[in-house]
Design a protein around this motif. Sequence first.
Motif, PDB file in Angstrom:
ATOM      1  N   ASP A 145      -0.060   5.048   0.699  1.00  0.00           N
ATOM      2  CA  ASP A 145      -0.259   5.553   2.059  1.00  0.00           C
ATOM      3  C   ASP A 145       0.370   6.924   2.253  1.00  0.00           C
ATOM      4  O   ASP A 145      -0.154   7.745   3.010  1.00  0.00           O
ATOM      5  CB  ASP A 145       0.341   4.562   3.071  1.00  0.00           C
ATOM      6  CG  ASP A 145      -0.503   3.301   3.182  1.00  0.00           C
ATOM      7  OD1 ASP A 145      -1.619   3.296   2.626  1.00  0.00           O
ATOM      8  OD2 ASP A 145      -0.047   2.331   3.808  1.00  0.00           O
ATOM      9  N   GLU A 151      -9.792  14.958  -1.334  1.00  0.00           N
ATOM     10  CA  GLU A 151      -9.944  13.520  -1.267  1.00  0.00           C
ATOM     11  C   GLU A 151      -8.576  12.860  -1.209  1.00  0.00           C
ATOM     12  O   GLU A 151      -7.690  13.172  -1.992  1.00  0.00           O
ATOM     13  CB  GLU A 151     -10.721  13.009  -2.478  1.00  0.00           C
ATOM     14  CG  GLU A 151     -12.132  13.600  -2.587  1.00  0.00           C
ATOM     15  CD  GLU A 151     -12.825  13.148  -3.852  1.00  0.00           C
ATOM     16  OE1 GLU A 151     -12.178  12.423  -4.640  1.00  0.00           O
ATOM     17  OE2 GLU A 151     -13.993  13.510  -4.041  1.00  0.00           O
ATOM     18  N   ALA A 152      -8.418  11.910  -0.266  1.00  0.00           N
ATOM     19  CA  ALA A 152      -7.155  11.199  -0.082  1.00  0.00           C
ATOM     20  C   ALA A 152      -7.239   9.862  -0.799  1.00  0.00           C
ATOM     21  O   ALA A 152      -8.125   9.054  -0.517  1.00  0.00           O
ATOM     22  CB  ALA A 152      -6.869  10.982   1.402  1.00  0.00           C
ATOM     23  N   ALA A 153      -6.330   9.608  -1.761  1.00  0.00           N
ATOM     24  CA  ALA A 153      -6.297   8.361  -2.508  1.00  0.00           C
ATOM     25  C   ALA A 153      -4.868   8.074  -2.903  1.00  0.00           C
ATOM     26  O   ALA A 153      -4.004   8.955  -2.877  1.00  0.00           O
ATOM     27  CB  ALA A 153      -7.202   8.444  -3.745  1.00  0.00           C
ATOM     28  N   GLU A 210      -4.986  13.517   3.800  1.00  0.00           N
ATOM     29  CA  GLU A 210      -5.741  13.630   5.057  1.00  0.00           C
ATOM     30  C   GLU A 210      -5.255  14.814   5.883  1.00  0.00           C
ATOM     31  O   GLU A 210      -6.060  15.517   6.512  1.00  0.00           O
ATOM     32  CB  GLU A 210      -5.595  12.330   5.840  1.00  0.00           C
ATOM     33  CG  GLU A 210      -6.312  11.148   5.185  1.00  0.00           C
ATOM     34  CD  GLU A 210      -6.059   9.849   5.936  1.00  0.00           C
ATOM     35  OE1 GLU A 210      -5.211   9.861   6.860  1.00  0.00           O
ATOM     36  OE2 GLU A 210      -6.710   8.837   5.600  1.00  0.00           O
ATOM     37  N   THR A 227      -1.994   9.323   0.724  1.00  0.00           N
ATOM     38  CA  THR A 227      -3.215   9.318   1.537  1.00  0.00           C
ATOM     39  C   THR A 227      -3.015  10.114   2.822  1.00  0.00           C
ATOM     40  O   THR A 227      -3.865  10.919   3.213  1.00  0.00           O
ATOM     41  CB  THR A 227      -3.607   7.871   1.863  1.00  0.00           C
ATOM     42  OG1 THR A 227      -3.798   7.155   0.635  1.00  0.00           O
ATOM     43  CG2 THR A 227      -4.896   7.844   2.660  1.00  0.00           C
ATOM     44  N   PRO A 267      -2.769  10.160  -8.771  1.00  0.00           N
ATOM     45  CA  PRO A 267      -3.229  10.684  -7.471  1.00  0.00           C
ATOM     46  C   PRO A 267      -2.535  11.982  -7.072  1.00  0.00           C
ATOM     47  O   PRO A 267      -3.155  12.863  -6.480  1.00  0.00           O
ATOM     48  CB  PRO A 267      -2.899   9.542  -6.496  1.00  0.00           C
ATOM     49  CG  PRO A 267      -2.817   8.319  -7.329  1.00  0.00           C
ATOM     50  CD  PRO A 267      -2.269   8.782  -8.642  1.00  0.00           C
ATOM     51  N   ARG A 284       0.808  -1.213   0.000  1.00  0.00           N
ATOM     52  CA  ARG A 284       0.000   0.000   0.000  1.00  0.00           C
ATOM     53  C   ARG A 284       0.841   1.262   0.000  1.00  0.00           C
ATOM     54  O   ARG A 284       0.357   2.324  -0.349  1.00  0.00           O
ATOM     55  CB  ARG A 284      -0.936   0.011   1.214  1.00  0.00           C
ATOM     56  CG  ARG A 284      -1.946  -1.126   1.213  1.00  0.00           C
ATOM     57  CD  ARG A 284      -2.910  -0.971   2.384  1.00  0.00           C
ATOM     58  NE  ARG A 284      -3.592   0.300   2.326  1.00  0.00           N
ATOM     59  CZ  ARG A 284      -4.690   0.522   1.601  1.00  0.00           C
ATOM     60  NH1 ARG A 284      -5.206  -0.447   0.879  1.00  0.00           N
ATOM     61  NH2 ARG A 284      -5.255   1.712   1.599  1.00  0.00           N
TER      62      ARG A 284
END
Length: 454
Positions: free
Chosen positions: A240, A235-237, A247, A243, A214, A9
Amino acid sequence: MTIPRFRPRTLRWRVFLLVAGLLVLLTTTSIVATAARVHVSDAGSRVRDTLRPAQAAVAALGKGYVDMETGERGFLLTRDPQFLQPYDSGRAAVSEAENHIARLLADDAETITLLREARAAGTAWRTQSAEPAIALARRDGTLADNQPGKALFDTLRARLAALQNRVDQLIEAELASSRRVNATANVTTGVCVGLALVLGLASVFILRRSLVAPLNRLVAQVREVSGGDLHRTVEAAGPDELTGLGEAVEAMRVRILSESEQVAAAANRIARLEETDRIAHTLGETAIRRLYGITLDLQSAAARFPRSGPVMATAISGIDRTIAALRTSVYGTAAPTRSSLRAQVSEVVGELETTHGRVPELVLTGDLDVAPPEEVVAEVTQVLRALLRAAAVPGGGAEEVELVLSGQAIRLRVACVVPDSRVAGVERAVAEASGDAVVRREAGRVTVEWRRPW
């Protein structure tokens, strides 16, 4: 039972796996190519240093036996000893070739066995056919039957051919092994190169899909937020790392939006409070000044009409409570000492009604919130009483008393009506009452001013 699938991830794990895959392919190619080169080098060395010399020695062995047979036949036909020279030289060559082959191929048991069989066949031909025939021809000149010798020499040829085939097989095996290793190395290298290309293309696709897209989307959203659109959700995508970054930016946007709303609400409240405070101060000052005026009027009336004193005192007390309540509501505090100063000044002014029959007008101005200490109040009332007594002359007296309050000083101004013949006496009396008083003379009037810092 389901087997969990490992899906990296984080971006660092994806890059690590891609780089590790490329390193594995490179390492595999290097190992296979190195092993192939070492094997080919070893095989070439064996063929060049061992098998080719052994092959030549086998050929020399066969040639030596052929020379021995040729010398034997020539001697038996001609009885000429010169034909025995090839026989002797061939015998020496055979011995040398056998020893050379034994040294070169000592590690190959099958070759050594074939060599022993060829040596045994050669010994049998030499001892059972060639040497007895030569000895018989030398002794009596007769020619022996050569059929057994021919059969023995054919057996020797067969053993030499088997030995030659064995050496050729060893050479071919080494060359075939080298070709197989080279082919394996080439195939492995080709497969690794192909996998590296596939992995490179896959890494480009994976990085573009998991990082570039992203990241571009996150940058576009952050730009909208930085442009002033605080209601734009971030938006978090993606991996990690992205993300977590998204965030954090979203949390910062929410906090900024909340603080902006709080600041706007606080600004509105402050504006309303300032306006309310301004209105309250304006109304409070007006109302309190008017109530002060009413109180002074009531005190003056109480001084002129002593019988109405109790009623006036009750009204004055009620007005004082009302002033205290207004001050508490508007300013948050009350000033009880100011009521004491006003009462004492009013009492001093009211004394003139009893002693001289006239009451001057009392004016209270300045900062009405000032609360002088008790010693200052006592000094002000004492100086005011002395000034009023000095101005009380026949045909004149105090007409107006003004008390000006501030945070740094208290100022008294007493305006008096004085006949011209009495002005000099009033000036002397004021000077005796207070050396700090300032006297200004006008036509039929004298104004006395006194100031007390505190």
